[in-house]
Scaffold this motif. Structure first.
Motif, PDB file in Angstrom:
ATOM      1  N   LEU A   1      -9.904 -28.113 -37.927  1.00  0.00           N
ATOM      2  CA  LEU A   1      -8.587 -27.602 -37.550  1.00  0.00           C
ATOM      3  C   LEU A   1      -7.503 -28.560 -38.053  1.00  0.00           C
ATOM      4  O   LEU A   1      -7.452 -29.719 -37.635  1.00  0.00           O
ATOM      5  CB  LEU A   1      -8.485 -27.435 -36.027  1.00  0.00           C
ATOM      6  CG  LEU A   1      -9.375 -26.339 -35.412  1.00  0.00           C
ATOM      7  CD1 LEU A   1      -9.260 -26.367 -33.898  1.00  0.00           C
ATOM      8  CD2 LEU A   1      -9.001 -24.964 -35.947  1.00  0.00           C
ATOM      9  N   ASP A   2      -6.653 -28.071 -38.917  1.00  0.00           N
ATOM     10  CA  ASP A   2      -5.647 -28.912 -39.567  1.00  0.00           C
ATOM     11  C   ASP A   2      -4.398 -28.999 -38.694  1.00  0.00           C
ATOM     12  O   ASP A   2      -3.354 -28.412 -39.000  1.00  0.00           O
ATOM     13  CB  ASP A   2      -5.311 -28.341 -40.943  1.00  0.00           C
ATOM     14  CG  ASP A   2      -4.451 -29.278 -41.775  1.00  0.00           C
ATOM     15  OD1 ASP A   2      -4.095 -30.370 -41.260  1.00  0.00           O
ATOM     16  OD2 ASP A   2      -4.121 -28.928 -42.922  1.00  0.00           O
TER      17      ASP A   2
ATOM     18  N   GLU B   1       0.824 -28.123 -36.318  1.00  0.00           N
ATOM     19  CA  GLU B   1       1.828 -28.532 -35.333  1.00  0.00           C
ATOM     20  C   GLU B   1       3.237 -28.511 -35.907  1.00  0.00           C
ATOM     21  O   GLU B   1       4.222 -28.521 -35.158  1.00  0.00           O
ATOM     22  CB  GLU B   1       1.515 -29.934 -34.800  1.00  0.00           C
ATOM     23  CG  GLU B   1       1.657 -31.036 -35.833  1.00  0.00           C
ATOM     24  CD  GLU B   1       1.246 -32.397 -35.295  1.00  0.00           C
ATOM     25  OE1 GLU B   1       0.912 -32.475 -34.102  1.00  0.00           O
ATOM     26  OE2 GLU B   1       1.264 -33.367 -36.073  1.00  0.00           O
ATOM     27  N   SER B   2       3.360 -28.502 -37.243  1.00  0.00           N
ATOM     28  CA  SER B   2       4.684 -28.476 -37.877  1.00  0.00           C
ATOM     29  C   SER B   2       5.238 -27.065 -38.020  1.00  0.00           C
ATOM     30  O   SER B   2       6.387 -26.877 -38.423  1.00  0.00           O
ATOM     31  CB  SER B   2       4.609 -29.134 -39.266  1.00  0.00           C
ATOM     32  OG  SER B   2       3.767 -28.375 -40.129  1.00  0.00           O
ATOM     33  N   MET B   3       4.426 -26.049 -37.677  1.00  0.00           N
ATOM     34  CA  MET B   3       4.889 -24.666 -37.746  1.00  0.00           C
ATOM     35  C   MET B   3       5.834 -24.371 -36.585  1.00  0.00           C
ATOM     36  O   MET B   3       5.924 -25.132 -35.624  1.00  0.00           O
ATOM     37  CB  MET B   3       3.689 -23.720 -37.738  1.00  0.00           C
ATOM     38  CG  MET B   3       2.794 -23.867 -38.956  1.00  0.00           C
ATOM     39  SD  MET B   3       1.343 -22.773 -38.896  1.00  0.00           S
ATOM     40  CE  MET B   3       0.604 -23.140 -40.482  1.00  0.00           C
ATOM     41  N   SER B   4       6.529 -23.253 -36.679  1.00  0.00           N
ATOM     42  CA  SER B   4       7.541 -22.923 -35.663  1.00  0.00           C
ATOM     43  C   SER B   4       6.946 -22.786 -34.270  1.00  0.00           C
ATOM     44  O   SER B   4       7.635 -23.014 -33.272  1.00  0.00           O
ATOM     45  CB  SER B   4       8.262 -21.624 -36.044  1.00  0.00           C
ATOM     46  OG  SER B   4       7.336 -20.547 -36.142  1.00  0.00           O
ATOM     47  N   ASN B   5       5.686 -22.414 -34.192  1.00  0.00           N
ATOM     48  CA  ASN B   5       5.003 -22.277 -32.895  1.00  0.00           C
ATOM     49  C   ASN B   5       4.049 -23.438 -32.648  1.00  0.00           C
ATOM     50  O   ASN B   5       3.055 -23.291 -31.940  1.00  0.00           O
ATOM     51  CB  ASN B   5       4.249 -20.952 -32.826  1.00  0.00           C
ATOM     52  CG  ASN B   5       3.161 -20.857 -33.893  1.00  0.00           C
ATOM     53  OD1 ASN B   5       3.173 -21.623 -34.857  1.00  0.00           O
ATOM     54  ND2 ASN B   5       2.235 -19.928 -33.734  1.00  0.00           N
ATOM     55  N   GLY B   6       4.358 -24.597 -33.216  1.00  0.00           N
ATOM     56  CA  GLY B   6       3.478 -25.757 -33.092  1.00  0.00           C
ATOM     57  C   GLY B   6       3.232 -26.192 -31.663  1.00  0.00           C
ATOM     58  O   GLY B   6       2.121 -26.623 -31.317  1.00  0.00           O
TER      59      GLY B   6
ATOM     60  N   PRO C   1       1.632  -9.300 -42.773  1.00  0.00           N
ATOM     61  CA  PRO C   1       2.535 -10.466 -42.772  1.00  0.00           C
ATOM     62  C   PRO C   1       2.888 -10.885 -41.344  1.00  0.00           C
ATOM     63  O   PRO C   1       2.953 -10.052 -40.431  1.00  0.00           O
ATOM     64  CB  PRO C   1       3.780  -9.938 -43.510  1.00  0.00           C
ATOM     65  CG  PRO C   1       3.325  -8.720 -44.238  1.00  0.00           C
ATOM     66  CD  PRO C   1       2.211  -8.129 -43.448  1.00  0.00           C
ATOM     67  N   GLY C   2       3.088 -12.173 -41.173  1.00  0.00           N
ATOM     68  CA  GLY C   2       3.574 -12.672 -39.891  1.00  0.00           C
ATOM     69  C   GLY C   2       2.522 -13.122 -38.913  1.00  0.00           C
ATOM     70  O   GLY C   2       2.853 -13.587 -37.814  1.00  0.00           O
ATOM     71  N   VAL C   3       1.238 -13.013 -39.268  1.00  0.00           N
ATOM     72  CA  VAL C   3       0.189 -13.490 -38.367  1.00  0.00           C
ATOM     73  C   VAL C   3       0.264 -15.019 -38.298  1.00  0.00           C
ATOM     74  O   VAL C   3       0.204 -15.684 -39.328  1.00  0.00           O
ATOM     75  CB  VAL C   3      -1.211 -13.068 -38.849  1.00  0.00           C
ATOM     76  CG1 VAL C   3      -2.293 -13.644 -37.934  1.00  0.00           C
ATOM     77  CG2 VAL C   3      -1.327 -11.549 -38.899  1.00  0.00           C
ATOM     78  N   PRO C   4       0.417 -15.604 -37.107  1.00  0.00           N
ATOM     79  CA  PRO C   4       0.494 -17.067 -37.008  1.00  0.00           C
ATOM     80  C   PRO C   4      -0.836 -17.714 -37.366  1.00  0.00           C
ATOM     81  O   PRO C   4      -1.825 -17.558 -36.644  1.00  0.00           O
ATOM     82  CB  PRO C   4       0.866 -17.305 -35.535  1.00  0.00           C
ATOM     83  CG  PRO C   4       0.421 -16.067 -34.820  1.00  0.00           C
ATOM     84  CD  PRO C   4       0.533 -14.947 -35.797  1.00  0.00           C
ATOM     85  N   GLU C   5      -0.857 -18.442 -38.474  1.00  0.00           N
ATOM     86  CA  GLU C   5      -2.107 -18.991 -38.992  1.00  0.00           C
ATOM     87  C   GLU C   5      -2.768 -19.949 -38.007  1.00  0.00           C
ATOM     88  O   GLU C   5      -3.995 -19.950 -37.851  1.00  0.00           O
ATOM     89  CB  GLU C   5      -1.842 -19.712 -40.315  1.00  0.00           C
ATOM     90  CG  GLU C   5      -3.092 -20.281 -40.963  1.00  0.00           C
ATOM     91  CD  GLU C   5      -2.786 -21.126 -42.177  1.00  0.00           C
ATOM     92  OE1 GLU C   5      -3.718 -21.802 -42.666  1.00  0.00           O
ATOM     93  OE2 GLU C   5      -1.626 -21.110 -42.639  1.00  0.00           O
ATOM     94  N   ASN C   6      -1.951 -20.761 -37.336  1.00  0.00           N
ATOM     95  CA  ASN C   6      -2.542 -21.752 -36.433  1.00  0.00           C
ATOM     96  C   ASN C   6      -3.217 -21.090 -35.231  1.00  0.00           C
ATOM     97  O   ASN C   6      -4.316 -21.477 -34.823  1.00  0.00           O
ATOM     98  CB  ASN C   6      -1.499 -22.775 -35.987  1.00  0.00           C
ATOM     99  CG  ASN C   6      -0.217 -22.141 -35.479  1.00  0.00           C
ATOM    100  OD1 ASN C   6      -0.114 -20.923 -35.351  1.00  0.00           O
ATOM    101  ND2 ASN C   6       0.783 -22.969 -35.195  1.00  0.00           N
ATOM    102  N   LEU C   7      -2.584 -20.074 -34.666  1.00  0.00           N
ATOM    103  CA  LEU C   7      -3.190 -19.390 -33.517  1.00  0.00           C
ATOM    104  C   LEU C   7      -4.389 -18.548 -33.948  1.00  0.00           C
ATOM    105  O   LEU C   7      -5.383 -18.440 -33.220  1.00  0.00           O
ATOM    106  CB  LEU C   7      -2.155 -18.521 -32.810  1.00  0.00           C
ATOM    107  CG  LEU C   7      -0.874 -19.232 -32.335  1.00  0.00           C
ATOM    108  CD1 LEU C   7      -0.027 -18.288 -31.488  1.00  0.00           C
ATOM    109  CD2 LEU C   7      -1.192 -20.502 -31.564  1.00  0.00           C
ATOM    110  N   ALA C   8      -4.300 -17.960 -35.139  1.00  0.00           N
ATOM    111  CA  ALA C   8      -5.433 -17.182 -35.646  1.00  0.00           C
ATOM    112  C   ALA C   8      -6.647 -18.070 -35.889  1.00  0.00           C
ATOM    113  O   ALA C   8      -7.793 -17.631 -35.721  1.00  0.00           O
ATOM    114  CB  ALA C   8      -5.039 -16.454 -36.925  1.00  0.00           C
ATOM    115  N   SER C   9      -6.394 -19.338 -36.265  1.00  0.00           N
ATOM    116  CA  SER C   9      -7.524 -20.262 -36.456  1.00  0.00           C
ATOM    117  C   SER C   9      -8.237 -20.511 -35.136  1.00  0.00           C
ATOM    118  O   SER C   9      -9.456 -20.713 -35.109  1.00  0.00           O
ATOM    119  CB  SER C   9      -7.026 -21.590 -37.045  1.00  0.00           C
ATOM    120  OG  SER C   9      -6.273 -22.340 -36.101  1.00  0.00           O
TER     121      SER C   9
END
Length: 598
Positions: A152-153, A158-163, A262-270
């Motif tokens: 998990l990167d 954490e630098s994304m808008s929903n970090g 489009p728009g799927v939050p990559e961090n939460l999807a991980s």
């Protein structure tokens, strides 16, 4: 391990908070139903010493919640102190020594205890810890380990808008899994236990973990990577790609199109993808099960949601009481703030919808256009003499960006624009564009209006001043036109109050209705509108006709209307929590496989 701990976990601010509905309702009902089944003897425990624990986050004050809009505050005042001993007491002490603060409590269901463990994650960035010989914050340690174990990167996520959301979920999952690691590792087996285990076909687990939604899915994944033996179930109430696709997810499933919208939050999807590490994945509806397979390649089974109904019949006097309160509130405040001729309370028919404020996914355009069509249906009925003059249908749209304080008197009839934010403003504009606001109604030119209720309904909400169940009981019908909804628990909640409803075919609740025999020939207490294969205009007209059916019977044939209410009630009662909880318990406990001693 002598005890068997069943941990039901989710990212909600329970056991009580200022947030309405959601995953917490499911967690609460699962825990209480399981406890009641144990207490009554209807469900046999896999081990004699079985304990039920509910785990989630703790938000002790305003600003502690990662989601500033929801501003949830955890209230544990109604619970007794947690009576701990043995492995649990030792593990809680160790986890607090690591810097993880846990707020605890308990309540009894008969003779069966439910323990509550609420983890505070907001200060992980201030607590010092070490990882691989390096001094760092506890938050950094959690992220470093998550990278080592599962790649998990977090540095990027954490630098994304929903970090902040991602970091909270990771920290909460780490805390829950760390407690489980300690519970499993801190209890060496006695010789008697080892001999007993040798006789069992498959060892019964010391800890069973049921995770609701992606915010907790790092917990079973971490345990799996650390080699900690547990039985785990991950339950999806929706998928992030599916939610983002909304009503287009139907077409994606039909076309076997696994590309993410489009728009799927990559961090939460991980985090959501980590469901694959659980021993079993379940979904609350068939559409969600298909989405998990399509977008993540995860196979699962369907275990539906349910509802708890303790009463055997509808309390008609209660329904009449709260109907009268709603009618009086609307009559008085419409006259006070809009003038015109005062509407007789008895001629007001309140209906409602209640949901998250997802404008397209929850079908608000469909609902508002249906109310415009309903206006024409009612007008023609009055002209043809089939309905008395002066009838007014007012639809509450209960949806909010978050709880509000310091609201004006007369709210929500008196609804200044400056109290609205985000999608609340958009919904109000949609109401006004269709002329479904109140000025034309009070001048006698309209029979149908929509009223935005941008607040979490409660006795102290600054509006009607009643609980959400009383509000549902007082309304004549519910309308739930979702274009995307994995289950639609609010349809069951309306039925529990004996309130009939209109639901869309797309929601998982509609599948369950097919198995119930109607008490009323033709149309019953829950009407399903096909919003999948019909055209938009046909769908809108079907919603309008369904609402007209309920309102017409409410006005002209109270006997038939009560039959419709009774069918809605019986539909909900038939979908109790016992069956799904038994299915969950079979999965997480290994009860089917554990060899019982004679």
């Amino acid at each position: 391990m002598g005890n068997h701990f069943i941990i039901i976990a989710g990212e909600e601010a329970g056991p009580s908070s200022n947030k309405m509905g959601g995953i917490w309702n499911v967690i609460h009902e699962e825990a209480h139903t399981l406890a009641a089944l144990f207490d009554s003897g209807k469900l046999k425990k896999a081990k004699e010493n079985t304990e039920i624990l509910v785990a989630g986050p703790y938000f002790g004050h305003r600003g502690a919640d990662w989601n500033r809009g929801l501003n949830r505050i955890t209230d544990m005042n109604g619970l007794a102190p947690l009576s701990t001993d043995g492995e649990l007491k030792k593990s809680l002490k160790t986890i607090e020594d690591e810097g993880i603060k846990v707020f605890t409590g308990e309540e009894m269901v008969g003779e069966t205890r439910i323990g509550y463990l609420q983890f505070q994650t907001s200060d992980f960035g201030k607590i010092r810890s070490t990882y691989m010989g390096k001094d760092m914050t506890l938050e950094s340690r959690v992220k470093a380990e998550a990278y080592e174990l599962l790649g998990l990167d977090s540095l990027r996520y954490e630098s994304m808008s929903n970090g902040a959301e991602y970091t909270h979920y990771l920290s909460l999952s780490h805390s829950i899994s760390e407690l489980i690691r300690l519970l499993v590792s801190s209890a060496p087996k006695t010789l008697a236990e080892e001999k007993k285990q040798e006789k069992e076909l498959i060892p019964c687990p010391g800890v069973s973990l049921h995770c609701h939604e992606f915010g907790i899915f790092y917990a079973p994944a971490r345990l799996k990577k650390l080699g900690i033996p547990t039985n785990s179930v991950a339950t999806l109430h929706a998928t992030l790609p599916g939610r983002n696709a909304g009503y287009n997810s139907i077409q994606k499933r039909r076309n076997n199109d696994s590309t993410w919208p489009p728009g799927v939050p990559e961090n939460l999807a991980s985090l959501e993808a980590l469901a694959m590490y659980a021993d079993m994945v379940t979904a609350v509806g068939e559409s969600t099960r298909q989405e998990a397979r399509l977008f993540y390649g995860i196979n699962g089974i369907v275990i539906r949601n349910g509802i708890t109904i303790e009463s055997e019949k509808i309390d008609w006097s209660r329904k009449e009481l709260y109907l009268a309160k709603i009618q009086s509130f609307l009559s008085e405040n419409l006259y006070r703030y809009y003038g015109g001729e005062k509407i007789e309370p008895g001629k007001i028919i309140p209906i409602f919808t209640i949901s998250r404020i997802e404008v397209e996914n929850k079908g608000y355009p469909d609902l508002l256009d249906a109310l415009v069509a309903l206006e024409h249906i009612i007008r023609n009925s009055i002209m043809e003499g089939h309905m008395e003059e002066g009838i007014k249908v007012i639809c509450f749209l209960v949806a909010t960006e978050g709880p509000k304080t310091n609201l004006p008197e007369g709210f929500p009839v008196n609804l200044p624009k400056d109290v609205l934010v985000g999608n609340e403003l958009r919904l109000q504009q949609m109401i006004e564009e269709r002329e479904l606001d109140f000025p034309k109604m009070v001048r006698g030119k309209r029979s149908v209006a929509a009223m935005l209720y941008p607040q979490i309904i409660s006795p102290g909400d600054g509006g009607l001043g009643m609980g959400v169940r009383d509000f549902m009981a007082g309304c004549c019908a519910g309308v739930f036109p979702s274009r995307y909804d994995p289950f639609l628990l609010t349809g069951l909640e309306a039925g529990r109050e004996g309130t009939p409803s209109v639901v869309s075919r797309v929601c998982g609740f509609s599948d369950a209705i097919k198995t119930i025999e109607s008490l009323v020939e033709g149309l019953g207490g829950v009407i399903v509108v096909d919003n999948i294969d019909l055209s938009y205009y046909e769908t809108v007209l079907e919603y309008a006709l369904a609402v007209s059916y309920f309102t017409r019977n409410f006005i002209d044939d109270r006997v038939k209307y009560r039959l419709l209410c009774r069918e809605a009630f019986l539909l909900a009662k038939d979908m109790g929590w016992e069956k799904p909880v038994e299915q969950y318990y079979e999965l997480i406990s290994g009860a089917r496989f554990c060899k019982k001693e004679k």
